[in-house]
Design a protein around this motif. Structure first.
Motif, PDB file in Angstrom:
ATOM      1  N   PHE A 339       0.827  -1.208   0.000  1.00  0.00           N
ATOM      2  CA  PHE A 339       0.000   0.000   0.000  1.00  0.00           C
ATOM      3  C   PHE A 339       0.859   1.256   0.000  1.00  0.00           C
ATOM      4  O   PHE A 339       0.444   2.333   0.407  1.00  0.00           O
ATOM      5  CB  PHE A 339      -1.035  -0.015   1.121  1.00  0.00           C
ATOM      6  N   GLY A 340       2.052   1.134  -0.504  1.00  0.00           N
ATOM      7  CA  GLY A 340       2.853   2.321  -0.750  1.00  0.00           C
ATOM      8  C   GLY A 340       3.471   2.886   0.505  1.00  0.00           C
ATOM      9  O   GLY A 340       3.437   4.087   0.746  1.00  0.00           O
ATOM     10  N   PHE A 341       4.048   2.046   1.325  1.00  0.00           N
ATOM     11  CA  PHE A 341       4.728   2.525   2.514  1.00  0.00           C
ATOM     12  C   PHE A 341       5.892   3.420   2.084  1.00  0.00           C
ATOM     13  O   PHE A 341       6.490   3.215   1.038  1.00  0.00           O
ATOM     14  CB  PHE A 341       5.245   1.329   3.328  1.00  0.00           C
ATOM     15  N   LEU A 342       6.182   4.386   2.914  1.00  0.00           N
ATOM     16  CA  LEU A 342       7.190   5.372   2.545  1.00  0.00           C
ATOM     17  C   LEU A 342       8.527   4.716   2.221  1.00  0.00           C
ATOM     18  O   LEU A 342       8.960   3.791   2.897  1.00  0.00           O
ATOM     19  CB  LEU A 342       7.362   6.339   3.709  1.00  0.00           C
ATOM     20  N   PHE A 343       9.184   5.233   1.204  1.00  0.00           N
ATOM     21  CA  PHE A 343      10.494   4.755   0.772  1.00  0.00           C
ATOM     22  C   PHE A 343      10.488   3.297   0.340  1.00  0.00           C
ATOM     23  O   PHE A 343      11.459   2.578   0.548  1.00  0.00           O
ATOM     24  CB  PHE A 343      11.567   4.975   1.846  1.00  0.00           C
ATOM     25  N   THR A 344       9.393   2.858  -0.232  1.00  0.00           N
ATOM     26  CA  THR A 344       9.438   1.574  -0.933  1.00  0.00           C
ATOM     27  C   THR A 344       9.140   1.882  -2.394  1.00  0.00           C
ATOM     28  O   THR A 344       8.625   2.956  -2.716  1.00  0.00           O
ATOM     29  CB  THR A 344       8.391   0.593  -0.397  1.00  0.00           C
ATOM     30  N   LEU A 345       9.447   0.919  -3.240  1.00  0.00           N
ATOM     31  CA  LEU A 345       9.260   1.123  -4.672  1.00  0.00           C
ATOM     32  C   LEU A 345       7.811   1.489  -5.029  1.00  0.00           C
ATOM     33  O   LEU A 345       7.586   2.432  -5.785  1.00  0.00           O
ATOM     34  CB  LEU A 345       9.731  -0.124  -5.413  1.00  0.00           C
ATOM     35  N   PRO A 346       6.782   0.783  -4.504  1.00  0.00           N
ATOM     36  CA  PRO A 346       5.414   1.133  -4.912  1.00  0.00           C
ATOM     37  C   PRO A 346       5.033   2.550  -4.541  1.00  0.00           C
ATOM     38  O   PRO A 346       4.200   3.149  -5.207  1.00  0.00           O
ATOM     39  CB  PRO A 346       4.556   0.130  -4.150  1.00  0.00           C
ATOM     40  N   SER A 347       5.647   3.113  -3.491  1.00  0.00           N
ATOM     41  CA  SER A 347       5.246   4.464  -3.112  1.00  0.00           C
ATOM     42  C   SER A 347       5.556   5.447  -4.227  1.00  0.00           C
ATOM     43  O   SER A 347       4.815   6.402  -4.443  1.00  0.00           O
ATOM     44  CB  SER A 347       5.924   4.879  -1.821  1.00  0.00           C
ATOM     45  N   LEU A 348       6.650   5.213  -4.959  1.00  0.00           N
ATOM     46  CA  LEU A 348       6.974   6.080  -6.097  1.00  0.00           C
ATOM     47  C   LEU A 348       5.868   6.029  -7.139  1.00  0.00           C
ATOM     48  O   LEU A 348       5.312   7.050  -7.548  1.00  0.00           O
ATOM     49  CB  LEU A 348       8.286   5.640  -6.751  1.00  0.00           C
ATOM     50  N   GLY A 349       5.572   4.807  -7.569  1.00  0.00           N
ATOM     51  CA  GLY A 349       4.579   4.627  -8.632  1.00  0.00           C
ATOM     52  C   GLY A 349       3.231   5.154  -8.208  1.00  0.00           C
ATOM     53  O   GLY A 349       2.544   5.845  -8.959  1.00  0.00           O
ATOM     54  N   LYS A 350       2.862   4.842  -6.985  1.00  0.00           N
ATOM     55  CA  LYS A 350       1.531   5.256  -6.526  1.00  0.00           C
ATOM     56  C   LYS A 350       1.420   6.755  -6.423  1.00  0.00           C
ATOM     57  O   LYS A 350       0.403   7.340  -6.785  1.00  0.00           O
ATOM     58  CB  LYS A 350       1.233   4.597  -5.180  1.00  0.00           C
ATOM     59  N   LEU A 414      12.691 -10.183  -3.860  1.00  0.00           N
ATOM     60  CA  LEU A 414      11.602  -9.243  -4.145  1.00  0.00           C
ATOM     61  C   LEU A 414      11.534  -8.157  -3.081  1.00  0.00           C
ATOM     62  O   LEU A 414      11.415  -6.966  -3.393  1.00  0.00           O
ATOM     63  CB  LEU A 414      10.269  -9.990  -4.214  1.00  0.00           C
ATOM     64  N   SER A 415      11.634  -8.567  -1.804  1.00  0.00           N
ATOM     65  CA  SER A 415      11.584  -7.566  -0.736  1.00  0.00           C
ATOM     66  C   SER A 415      12.727  -6.584  -0.872  1.00  0.00           C
ATOM     67  O   SER A 415      12.547  -5.370  -0.699  1.00  0.00           O
ATOM     68  CB  SER A 415      11.686  -8.227   0.641  1.00  0.00           C
ATOM     69  N   LEU A 416      13.901  -7.118  -1.211  1.00  0.00           N
ATOM     70  CA  LEU A 416      15.064  -6.238  -1.350  1.00  0.00           C
ATOM     71  C   LEU A 416      14.851  -5.240  -2.477  1.00  0.00           C
ATOM     72  O   LEU A 416      15.151  -4.063  -2.330  1.00  0.00           O
ATOM     73  CB  LEU A 416      16.314  -7.072  -1.618  1.00  0.00           C
ATOM     74  N   ILE A 417      14.325  -5.762  -3.603  1.00  0.00           N
ATOM     75  CA  ILE A 417      14.058  -4.844  -4.723  1.00  0.00           C
ATOM     76  C   ILE A 417      13.115  -3.740  -4.278  1.00  0.00           C
ATOM     77  O   ILE A 417      13.338  -2.559  -4.530  1.00  0.00           O
ATOM     78  CB  ILE A 417      13.458  -5.616  -5.920  1.00  0.00           C
ATOM     79  N   LEU A 418      12.074  -4.138  -3.550  1.00  0.00           N
ATOM     80  CA  LEU A 418      11.080  -3.149  -3.121  1.00  0.00           C
ATOM     81  C   LEU A 418      11.713  -2.071  -2.260  1.00  0.00           C
ATOM     82  O   LEU A 418      11.404  -0.888  -2.390  1.00  0.00           O
ATOM     83  CB  LEU A 418       9.956  -3.848  -2.336  1.00  0.00           C
ATOM     84  N   ILE A 419      12.617  -2.484  -1.370  1.00  0.00           N
ATOM     85  CA  ILE A 419      13.196  -1.490  -0.463  1.00  0.00           C
ATOM     86  C   ILE A 419      14.299  -0.699  -1.151  1.00  0.00           C
ATOM     87  O   ILE A 419      14.302   0.534  -1.143  1.00  0.00           O
ATOM     88  CB  ILE A 419      13.743  -2.191   0.797  1.00  0.00           C
ATOM     89  N   VAL A 420      15.247  -1.434  -1.774  1.00  0.00           N
ATOM     90  CA  VAL A 420      16.433  -0.772  -2.309  1.00  0.00           C
ATOM     91  C   VAL A 420      16.067   0.202  -3.416  1.00  0.00           C
ATOM     92  O   VAL A 420      16.519   1.340  -3.439  1.00  0.00           O
ATOM     93  CB  VAL A 420      17.439  -1.827  -2.814  1.00  0.00           C
TER      94      VAL A 420
END
Lengths: 554, 494
Positions: A339-350, A414-420
């Protein structure tokens, strides 16, 4: 050029058929093949052109970006399936992913059409792989319908333009309507969404990961290339968002929740494509990248849980299960990212996609997208980890969630990609040749709004739905306890909501009706496009009425 | 060239009659039969090589206006090519099938089979309506012993129905229409642009078209389609070649040929009754074809017998050809020819496979095929290709013909036909995919003892299946050559 991924995977399949070896041998071959395909996709130079049958094709940045995303998902998915013994599934998955990549980098109508149908066939075989089921039949029926409509569109385009190259299509005649409908069926448009939810909910552990990535994302790619800034799409997307949000929140089947969340995200992407704009392609690519990563992670988690419990009902999971600590961490990271937690990859897109929608200046649409982000936060961000990790469930009778090292590597990567990638946006530029710095991302605003809404909702629930009898769970850390507490209360609300849904839907009409009247007034003040606004409201209204009727019948 | 045409027509009948002399020596008889089929195909190829434009010649002049005429033209040549080519795998298949299925009177079967092929080639090369009618009736009467081959009550009843409906329609409507054409124009020859006189009334042309459409019941247009499902009592090779390729294709071929060469595409497109709708101009022939397509598909959904389902599927697919021919343009006639070709190649595989399942495992019900593909991989490979081809999925020839049908309807602005095609593809998927889905993917739900009992059909049966299936895939890549060949018809522009 576009044939290279297909040839690589066909060669790997041939090797797997001819050479008889141990099971790990097949896994190795498929992993190596997918890695080669990834390297190929990564090495494509954007704006590189090639000749095919005398027609000059040029690969754009977006094509390259999509192919890299697909190749990455294929590689991680293959890694996830490494320990699995089903050779047939590995072959099909490889072919499926490589044909998606081939389709994306070929700019030719006929080739796209052929791959469109071939992907439908392979997906059908993947679903049937578990046994012939009604859902598989539904899946292929809808894809043949979509393929035939798509074919009419392609014939029309070629007939009209005497050219095989794909480019922007208007919506002027019958064949173009068919093309649009064909693409939208593949995207799980509102009345046709059940092929997706039914089909994905019965597939095996690995298959659903592959299915969730390729079919719908290739359709998004086609929509992006053909029908950008078509205002009809806004309405269609809005209906999908409303329908899928409600269904996802009310569902307890983990795969159905994920499937509806998938449709929800697709709906938001369709709205953004309908709005259009200069940066739309980059925005959609970034969103697709983020979505592919976290959604396949969630499907992997669902698959792992199903394998050990033989159950999709999230209420049957809970603290009775023994879960690896690494798995818990992954579940929390991926669901928080979803749900787009701060500083994760989805937050950018969202953030980007929300900004695109906000720029359209339609308030209802903005609220709708905001509400759906909150809904996603509730059903995948909070509910899922709550039920899997924190809930105190005495009915949970399976004790151990078994994982193997390869699937854990896949999940962790996958988790690493999301965070890094969320922290260091320059990496996105390296991977997708997409310049993120130019995109003006102001994450904080969006996240603050979502958080504020979430806290507000939580406050109301705490006040009116406080629960005393479920205090007894014991967790050491204060933070975890707090999180669990929040999550549990929200979930109990939804259990109640589920029970009162039929009653509730009456109020939903009222809310939508009121808001639409309000909105019409607002629209007049803001001088927005009244026609589109009113159409949007009426269609939403009709959707909700249909939903209620369906629900009652059901 | 004249001689080669006559050879092509005579060789199958003569060869099968000669093979009857060796009815006691099976090897020689079978050898002659295979050799006849190959020679026939080679002769047809020779006709094709010599072919350089429409060519007419007269065999016998009976009266001043009545003659046995032959004509070599594009669609007829393609049809002759398809029928004679598919006869080769069918011969091999028939030998395997009849022996392994313990059928009796094999020699009689083969003789009538060869004679039917002769009549089919005669119809393909016929040069006027009288010749066409003559060979059409020959086919009806020569297939009667094949339909009633098993000589039991059902077979004889079905045979009676078969011959009854075919002769009734042909004598009342087809012959009547031929007489009308004769009275109108003074001859019955096939000439490009139509042989009927230019000042015929609209009503006359409409009446004539409908008479031909219903008179040629072999085209399977409703309501005169019932003979085809009833004819499925015949041994499977008959269903395969005759009731999926030769006989029914003679029907649609005759309809297409009459549209082009007797009534004339120009006359038809200007005179036919139509309704103007937002979805394009819908004419009466199109409506009849659409009703047939949708109804037959819906009926096919209900059938549990493989051959019955395939028969209704054939009825529906034949009306595709009528539908696209009813658009009356250059491209539509070419697309009709393409679909004759594509459907022949794909449907024959499915019938072969139905026979293979019958021979190897004595099963004819669709819901009892579960798990069979594990033991019959070659057969079900063919089934998958055939089903994909009929639905129109790549990489098969069916995709190519569907493409041209869509292109033809788009060219005429006929969106109604496109919608029907989409619906029909969906229905096709619904009733054809169960043919292989249970067999391939349901093996874990079948008792192991039952699964052990299954076996693959003998090589004489599987070889034709795989052979035609490979050609079906090859057609996807080389379909454009057939298109270019047919595109030389040059129907006069409207």
């Amino acid at each position: 050029m576009f044939l290279i991924p297909t040839i690589i995977s066909l060669f790997a399949c041939l090797l797997m058929i001819i050479v008889k070896g141990r099971e790990t041998f097949y896994s190795r071959i498929s992993l190596i093949a997918s890695a080669i395909i990834f390297l190929f996709a990564f090495s494509i130079m954007p704006e590189q052109s090639y000749n095919f049958l005398g027609i000059k094709n040029e690969i754009s940045l977006i094509d390259k970006g999509f192919s890299v995303v697909f190749a990455l998902a294929l590689m991680i998915g293959t890694l996830f399936a490494y320990q699995d013994k089903n050779k047939y599934e590995k072959m099909l998955a490889l072919l499926y992913g490589s044909s998606a990549i081939s389709m994306v980098i070929s700019k030719d109508w006929t080739i796209i059409l052929a791959y469109w149908e071939i992907m439908a066939i392979i997906a059908m075989l993947l679903i049937f792989n578990k046994g012939f089921t009604r859902e598989g039949q539904i899946y292929i029926n809808f894809h043949i319908l979509s393929g035939a409509l798509f074919m009419i569109g392609v014939v029309g385009q070629i007939y009209k333009n005497v050219s095989y190259t794909v480019y922007h299509v208007g919506l002027t005649d019958f064949t173009e309507y068919c093309l649009l409908l064909g693409i939208l069926i593949n995207l799980g448009m509102f009345p046709f969404s059940f092929w997706l939810t039914e089909g994905y909910s019965i597939t095996s552990k690995n298959t659903s990961v592959f299915l969730s990535v390729f079919t719908t994302k290739t359709a998004i790619y086609m929509l992006l290339n053909t029908f950008t800034s078509l205002h009809l799409l806004i309405i269609i997307g809005a209906i999908m968002v409303v329908h899928s949000s409600i269904k996802a929140v009310l569902s307890f089947d983990i795969k159905k929740i994920l499937a509806y969340a998938l449709i929800n995200q697709l709906g938001i992407m369709i709205i953004a494509i309908g709005i259009g704009g200069n940066e739309i392609q980059d925005v959609i690519l970034l969103q697709v990248f983020a979505h592919v990563i976290y959604k396949s992670g969630l499907f992997m988690i669902a698959g792992i849980l199903y394998k050990s419990t033989n159950n999709f009902d999230i209420r049957s999971f809970g603290r009775g299960m023994i879960i690896n600590f690494d798995l818990i961490i992954n579940i929390i990271i991926i669901s928080a990212a979803s749900f787009g937690f701060l500083f994760t990859l989805p937050s950018l897109g969202k953030t980007l996609i929300t900004e695109t929608i906000e720029l359209y200046n339609n308030h209802l649409l903005t609220y709708l997208v905001m509400a759906s982000s909150v809904a996603i936060g509730l059903h995948t961000g909070i509910r899922l980890p709550y039920y899997i990790v924190f809930s105190h469930n005495k009915r949970a009778n399976v004790n151990e969630i078994k994982t193997d090292i390869f699937s854990m590597i896949a999940l962790t990567s996958l988790s690493l990609i999301l965070i890094v990638f969320g922290f260091d946006t320059s990496l996105i530029t390296v991977l997708l040749s997409l310049n993120v710095q130019e995109l003006n991302i102001s994450q904080i605003e969006h996240i603050v709004i979502v958080l504020a809404l979430g806290i507000f909702i939580f406050y109301i629930y705490k006040k009116y739905f406080s629960l005393k009898h479920e205090k007894s769970y014991v967790t050491k850390s204060f933070a975890v306890r707090l999180y669990g507490n929040i999550v549990m209360r929200i979930n109990l609300l939804f259990e109640r909501l589920n029970a009162y849904y039929v009653g509730l839907s009456k109020y939903l009409y009222g809310i939508v009706l009121l808001s639409s009247l309000l909105q019409l007034k607002l629209a007049k003040i803001m001088k927005a496009d009244v026609a589109i606004n009113s159409l949007l409201y009426f269609s939403l209204l009709i959707t909700i009425i249909c939903l209620t009727i369906l629900e009652k019948l059901y | 060239m004249n001689n080669y045409v006559l050879f092509a027509i005579a060789i199958p009948a003569l060869g099968s009659l000669i093979s009857a002399l060796f009815s006691k020596k099976e090897i020689i008889r079978d050898f002659i039969f295979v050799a006849t089929s190959i020679v026939t195909f080679l002769v047809v190829c020779k006709v094709g090589l010599l072919f350089s434009g429409i060519h007419n010649f007269t065999l016998i002049q009976i009266y001043q206006d009545l003659a046995i005429n032959f004509q070599v033209e594009y669609i007829g040549l393609l049809f002759a090519f398809v029928a004679s080519f598919l006869w080769i795998p069918t011969t091999l298949y028939a030998i395997g099938y009849m022996k392994n299925h313990n059928e009796k009177n094999i020699t009689r079967f083969f003789v009538f089979f060869g004679m039917t092929i002769s009549a089919t080639l005669g119809a393909a090369f016929s040069g006027n309506l009288v010749t066409l009618f003559m060979f059409y009736e020959f086919i009806t009467f020569l297939t009667y012993p094949l339909v009633t081959h098993q000589r039991n009550t059902i077979a004889i009843k079905s045979g009676r129905f078969y011959i009854g409906i075919l002769t009734f329609t042909s004598v009342t409507f087809f012959l009547g229409a031929i007489l009308l054409v004769y009275l109108n124009s003074g001859n019955t020859d096939f000439t490009i642009g139509g042989s009927i006189s230019g000042n015929s009334t609209k009503l006359f042309i409409n009446l004539l078209t409908l008479l031909f459409l219903f008179g040629i019941a072999k085209a399977g247009v409703m309501p005169f389609h019932k003979w085809l499902p009833r004819a499925m009592v015949a041994p499977t090779p008959v269903s395969a070649l005759l009731h999926a390729v030769a006989v029914v294709k003679t029907g649609v071929f005759a309809v297409v040929k009459i549209f082009i060469y007797t009534i004339g595409v120009n006359n038809l497109s200007s005179a036919i009754f139509y309704f103007s709708t937002p979805l394009g101009q819908i004419n009466i022939i199109e409506i009849i074809a659409v009703i047939t397509i949708i109804t037959a598909s819906a009926v096919a959904l209900k059938q549990n017998n493989i051959k019955a389902r395939l028969a209704y599927s054939t009825v529906s697919q034949l009306s595709y050809i009528i539908l696209v021919a009813s658009l009356f343009s250059q491209l539509s006639m070419v697309a009709a020819g393409m679909h004759i070709f594509a459907h022949a190649f794909s449907k024959i595989i499915l019938f072969f496979a139905a026979g293979a399942i019958m021979v190897a495992n004595h099963e004819s019900q669709i819901n009892r095929l579960d798990g069979m593909a594990i033991k019959m991989p070659l057969t079900f490979f063919g089934v998958v290709i055939g089903v994909f081809s009929i639905i129109g999925l790549p990489p098969t020839i069916g995709f190519v013909s569907k493409w041209y049908i869509l292109l033809a309807s788009l060219e005429q602005g006929n969106y109604f036909a496109m919608i029907v095609l989409v619906l029909s593809s969906l229905l096709n998927a619904m009733y054809l995919i169960p043919l292989f889905s249970g067999a391939i993917f349901q093996s874990n739900k079948v008792e192991p003892e039952l699964l052990k009992g299954y076996k693959e059909a003998p090589w004489t049966i599987t070889l034709p299946i795989v052979f035609v299936a490979i050609l079906c895939v090859a057609g996807f890549f080389y379909g454009q050559y057939i298109f270019h060949f047919l595109n030389s018809i040059k129907v006069p522009k409207v």
